[in-house]
Motif scaffolding. Structure first.
Motif, mmCIF file in Angstrom:
data_model
loop_
_atom_site.group_PDB
_atom_site.id
_atom_site.type_symbol
_atom_site.label_atom_id
_atom_site.label_comp_id
_atom_site.label_asym_id
_atom_site.label_seq_id
_atom_site.Cartn_x
_atom_site.Cartn_y
_atom_site.Cartn_z
ATOM 1 N N UNK A 119 0.842 -1.182 0.000
ATOM 2 C CA UNK A 119 0.000 0.000 0.000
ATOM 3 C C UNK A 119 0.877 1.231 0.000
ATOM 4 N N UNK A 120 0.340 2.340 -0.491
ATOM 5 C CA UNK A 120 1.043 3.602 -0.318
ATOM 6 C C UNK A 120 0.300 4.406 0.729
ATOM 7 N N UNK A 121 0.755 5.620 1.003
ATOM 8 C CA UNK A 121 0.161 6.394 2.099
ATOM 9 C C UNK A 121 -1.295 6.744 1.864
ATOM 10 N N UNK A 122 -1.749 6.756 0.604
ATOM 11 C CA UNK A 122 -3.122 7.147 0.323
ATOM 12 C C UNK A 122 -4.089 5.968 0.340
ATOM 13 N N UNK A 123 -3.578 4.742 0.443
ATOM 14 C CA UNK A 123 -4.425 3.559 0.398
ATOM 15 C C UNK A 123 -4.222 2.738 1.658
ATOM 16 N N UNK A 124 -5.311 2.501 2.380
ATOM 17 C CA UNK A 124 -5.263 1.660 3.575
ATOM 18 C C UNK A 124 -6.325 0.582 3.400
ATOM 19 N N UNK A 125 -5.941 -0.551 2.842
ATOM 20 C CA UNK A 125 -6.866 -1.627 2.531
ATOM 21 C C UNK A 125 -7.367 -2.284 3.797
ATOM 22 N N UNK A 126 -8.627 -2.615 3.781
ATOM 23 C CA UNK A 126 -9.223 -3.393 4.856
ATOM 24 C C UNK A 126 -9.723 -4.671 4.213
ATOM 25 N N UNK A 127 -9.309 -5.793 4.753
ATOM 26 C CA UNK A 127 -9.744 -7.080 4.242
ATOM 27 C C UNK A 127 -10.886 -7.582 5.113
ATOM 28 N N UNK A 128 -11.993 -7.936 4.475
ATOM 29 C CA UNK A 128 -13.146 -8.434 5.211
ATOM 30 C C UNK A 128 -13.602 -9.774 4.648
ATOM 31 N N UNK A 129 -14.125 -10.588 5.544
ATOM 32 C CA UNK A 129 -14.718 -11.865 5.175
ATOM 33 C C UNK A 129 -16.108 -11.898 5.780
ATOM 34 N N UNK A 130 -17.110 -11.928 4.911
ATOM 35 C CA UNK A 130 -18.492 -11.919 5.381
ATOM 36 C C UNK A 130 -19.092 -13.313 5.396
ATOM 37 N N UNK A 131 -20.084 -13.455 6.227
ATOM 38 C CA UNK A 131 -20.799 -14.714 6.364
ATOM 39 C C UNK A 131 -21.600 -14.963 5.110
ATOM 40 N N UNK A 132 -21.731 -16.165 4.611
ATOM 41 C CA UNK A 132 -21.308 -17.412 5.238
ATOM 42 C C UNK A 132 -19.862 -17.763 4.894
ATOM 43 N N UNK A 133 -19.152 -18.324 5.872
ATOM 44 C CA UNK A 133 -17.831 -18.890 5.649
ATOM 45 C C UNK A 133 -17.650 -20.083 6.568
ATOM 46 N N UNK A 134 -16.782 -20.984 6.140
ATOM 47 C CA UNK A 134 -16.496 -22.164 6.957
ATOM 48 C C UNK A 134 -15.037 -22.124 7.379
ATOM 49 N N UNK A 135 -14.575 -23.167 8.040
ATOM 50 C CA UNK A 135 -13.209 -23.163 8.555
ATOM 51 C C UNK A 135 -12.178 -23.091 7.433
ATOM 52 N N UNK A 136 -12.446 -23.715 6.293
ATOM 53 C CA UNK A 136 -11.506 -23.650 5.165
ATOM 54 C C UNK A 136 -11.451 -22.237 4.588
ATOM 55 N N UNK A 137 -12.604 -21.599 4.447
ATOM 56 C CA UNK A 137 -12.640 -20.213 3.958
ATOM 57 C C UNK A 137 -11.887 -19.294 4.907
ATOM 58 N N UNK A 138 -12.131 -19.465 6.210
ATOM 59 C CA UNK A 138 -11.469 -18.640 7.215
ATOM 60 C C UNK A 138 -9.963 -18.864 7.200
ATOM 61 N N UNK A 139 -9.543 -20.123 7.118
ATOM 62 C CA UNK A 139 -8.112 -20.430 7.092
ATOM 63 C C UNK A 139 -7.434 -19.789 5.884
ATOM 64 N N UNK A 140 -8.063 -19.851 4.720
ATOM 65 C CA UNK A 140 -7.490 -19.233 3.520
ATOM 66 C C UNK A 140 -7.427 -17.721 3.672
ATOM 67 N N UNK A 141 -8.475 -17.118 4.232
ATOM 68 C CA UNK A 141 -8.514 -15.665 4.437
ATOM 69 C C UNK A 141 -7.436 -15.238 5.428
ATOM 70 N N UNK A 142 -7.302 -15.990 6.517
ATOM 71 C CA UNK A 142 -6.266 -15.669 7.503
ATOM 72 C C UNK A 142 -4.875 -15.775 6.883
ATOM 73 N N UNK A 143 -4.639 -16.824 6.108
ATOM 74 C CA UNK A 143 -3.330 -16.998 5.468
ATOM 75 C C UNK A 143 -3.049 -15.851 4.508
ATOM 76 N N UNK A 144 -4.045 -15.451 3.738
ATOM 77 C CA UNK A 144 -3.885 -14.338 2.787
ATOM 78 C C UNK A 144 -3.619 -13.020 3.492
#
Length: 102
Positions: free
Chosen positions: A73-98
């Motif tokens: 990111x540069x100073x003008x961009x502050x990305x927020x990563x979100x994971x919305x429901x529905x998700x399962x443990x595999x989805x969460x694990x992939x999101x956390x790893x990313x």
């Protein structure tokens, strides 16, 4: 790095999402925020909870601004990563790893 769980009291899906975070072993990094007490959060997340979110920690250096969550990111961009429901443990694990959780 802090994971935010947008939730509200009595939400069984939010309880399931928190259980998945515990199962993933990241509960010590989780902050639960009840959207019912904040009009802005309620308007954004009120009908989509549970949502987990990570706002990358920005560290500045003389070369560039880097993001510890693995997103450049540069100073003008502050990305927020979100994971919305529905998700399962595999989805969460992939999101956390990313987002820098192994």
């Amino acid at each position: 790095m802090l994971i935010t769980l947008y939730s509200t009291e009595g939400c069984h899906l939010c309880e399931q999402a928190y259980s998945l975070l515990v199962e993933a072993g990241v509960q010590e990094h989780v902050q639960v925020i009840d959207v019912a007490f904040d009009d802005v959060l309620f308007s954004r997340y009120g009908v989509t909870i549970p949502v987990v979110s990570i706002k990358p920690v920005i560290s500045t250096s003389s070369d560039a601004c880097s993001v510890t969550a693995g997103i450049v990111s540069d100073e003008s961009t502050h990305s927020i990563s979100e994971l919305g429901w529905p998700f399962d443990s595999a989805d969460l694990a992939a999101w956390l790893k990313n987002n820098g959780f192994n």
